[in-house]
Design a protein around this motif. Sequence first.
Motif, PDB file in Angstrom:
ATOM      1  N   ASP A 165       0.688  -1.070   0.035  1.00 16.95           N
ATOM      2  CA  ASP A 165       0.059  -0.036   0.180  1.00 16.95           C
ATOM      3  C   ASP A 165       0.697   1.259  -0.143  1.00 16.95           C
ATOM      4  OD1 ASP A 165      -2.394  -1.452   0.015  1.00 16.95           O
ATOM      5  OD2 ASP A 165      -2.512  -1.260   2.084  1.00 16.95           O
ATOM      6  N   LEU A 166       2.029   1.334   0.810  1.00 13.01           N
ATOM      7  CA  LEU A 166       2.652   2.251   1.068  1.00 13.01           C
ATOM      8  C   LEU A 166       3.543   2.467  -0.422  1.00 13.01           C
ATOM      9  CD1 LEU A 166       3.812   2.168   4.641  1.00 13.01           C
ATOM     10  CD2 LEU A 166       2.470   3.976   3.739  1.00 13.01           C
ATOM     11  N   GLU A 203      11.484   3.643   3.855  1.00 14.87           N
ATOM     12  CA  GLU A 203      10.555   3.120   4.569  1.00 14.87           C
ATOM     13  C   GLU A 203       9.771   1.805   4.184  1.00 14.87           C
ATOM     14  OE1 GLU A 203      10.469   3.683   7.649  1.00 14.87           O
ATOM     15  OE2 GLU A 203      11.616   5.521   7.817  1.00 14.87           O
ATOM     16  N   VAL A 204       9.206   1.805   3.169  1.00 13.54           N
ATOM     17  CA  VAL A 204       8.573   0.816   2.497  1.00 13.54           C
ATOM     18  C   VAL A 204       9.533  -0.554   2.448  1.00 13.54           C
ATOM     19  CG1 VAL A 204       7.596  -0.133   0.153  1.00 13.54           C
ATOM     20  CG2 VAL A 204       7.100   1.970   1.141  1.00 13.54           C
ATOM     21  N   GLU A 205      10.836  -0.520   1.965  1.00 15.04           N
ATOM     22  CA  GLU A 205      11.638  -1.516   1.912  1.00 15.04           C
ATOM     23  C   GLU A 205      11.938  -2.081   3.396  1.00 15.04           C
ATOM     24  OE1 GLU A 205      16.471  -2.367   0.578  1.00 15.04           O
ATOM     25  OE2 GLU A 205      15.561  -0.185   0.482  1.00 15.04           O
ATOM     26  N   ARG A 206      12.092  -1.022   4.174  1.00 16.60           N
ATOM     27  CA  ARG A 206      12.200  -1.363   5.528  1.00 16.60           C
ATOM     28  C   ARG A 206      11.044  -2.477   6.326  1.00 16.60           C
ATOM     29  NH1 ARG A 206      10.796  -0.615  10.671  1.00 16.60           N
ATOM     30  NH2 ARG A 206       9.612   1.049   9.895  1.00 16.60           N
ATOM     31  N   ILE A 207       9.719  -2.024   5.933  1.00 18.37           N
ATOM     32  CA  ILE A 207       8.713  -2.821   6.427  1.00 18.37           C
ATOM     33  C   ILE A 207       8.624  -4.079   5.556  1.00 18.37           C
ATOM     34  CG2 ILE A 207       6.234  -2.880   6.221  1.00 18.37           C
ATOM     35  CD1 ILE A 207       6.113   0.216   6.316  1.00 18.37           C
ATOM     36  N   ALA A 208       8.999  -4.148   4.522  1.00 20.54           N
ATOM     37  CA  ALA A 208       9.277  -5.382   3.677  1.00 20.54           C
ATOM     38  C   ALA A 208      10.081  -6.245   4.498  1.00 20.54           C
ATOM     39  CB  ALA A 208       9.231  -5.268   2.313  1.00 20.54           C
TER      40      ALA A 208
END
Length: 392
Positions: free
Chosen positions: A367-368, A380-385
Amino acid sequence: MLPLIGLLLGVAVVQPPDVHKLDVPAAIRALETQQVYQAPGVVTHIDLGVVTREMAPDTKLLIGPFSAYKDNDHYERVSEPLRKWADSKKVRLITVEGLYTRWGPSNVAELRQQTAYMDITGPALASVREVNKVPVGEVYPAYEVRTPTPAQVADLAGKLRESRIYNAPGRADKFTLSTKSIQQQTGLTVRVAALPALKPGEPFVDYAPALAREFPDDIVLVAQGYWTDAAGKDQERVDTARNYASGRYEIGTFLKGGSVDGRVSTILTRLDELSRRKPFGRPQPETYDPAQTITRYTPLAWGGSAVVLGGGALAGFAVCRRKRQRLEEAELQKAKAKAYAKISELGTALLDSHPPEAAERYTTARDLFEQARTAEAMAEVERIAEEGLALL
């Protein structure tokens, strides 16, 4: 034959058999002298007259086939060489691969138009307006939605009575799964009609509801192009499963192509989960709230505008501002490719294991990814993944 559950996650983004690999050096050579280059192997439609009339002289458009590159290879062999070339020539390059570009559908009607017609006119035009920094507005071509005539219903229902699977003439991507195996594994009885993609100007005939009335004990699935409709008992639940399937693999399917087998198996497996396994009945993990995560990081998606606009009317800052914009755009593209690769890695890892915490991080990251407009947001998207991968 693979079990349906394995098939669901294993073939949902399998490339079509006629996929071509984009020849990037050849594309660059062509774009040196052409404003638009359409590479061999393109199977999507685009109304170039509509798109090119709004393209500025410093804008180039590359239309490529579905990508045959792995995620990391795609960045190194496609994204980065094209970016470097565009920077060196001081041109704005819009790249379309398969059904994927920098702009995508925002609602079900647009998704259906893009996939049933295999038409990228709308997203390509939106991308042009975006780089021109003008309002995007309505870009998807209007099309008529019709209820099938009694004769059309009788014809297609007759074919599905003869066989639970009907692959229409002109349909290259055939449905090949066994309906008997589907019933054994999910308890669902299905009938599937795979029709060719629609041509521009043709009405969209909404067959599924009428066919479901002909076969009230079955789930009826009708594929037109890359679009798949589903109808049957408990239509709200069927719609939910269809919408889940459309969103679950949208990025990968748009970029890399896919098969009707994969799309149908995703819908049916999700419908089976909704019907029997109650995927939303389990307690949510206390340590992770996807809604809070999205709320926390959404401002990052839009925060870059303050940096870009900081020069105001001071002419002395204009050159530095443009240089900073180019650097920021380059960093964003690099971060976007890395985030996309990490999301894809997490999605692939979830094929064999799907604990709720990891699955929720996948959903949040995806979503992000669609919202992020800065390199910081993409990081931040990469970190969440990465958090999701760490949970597997």
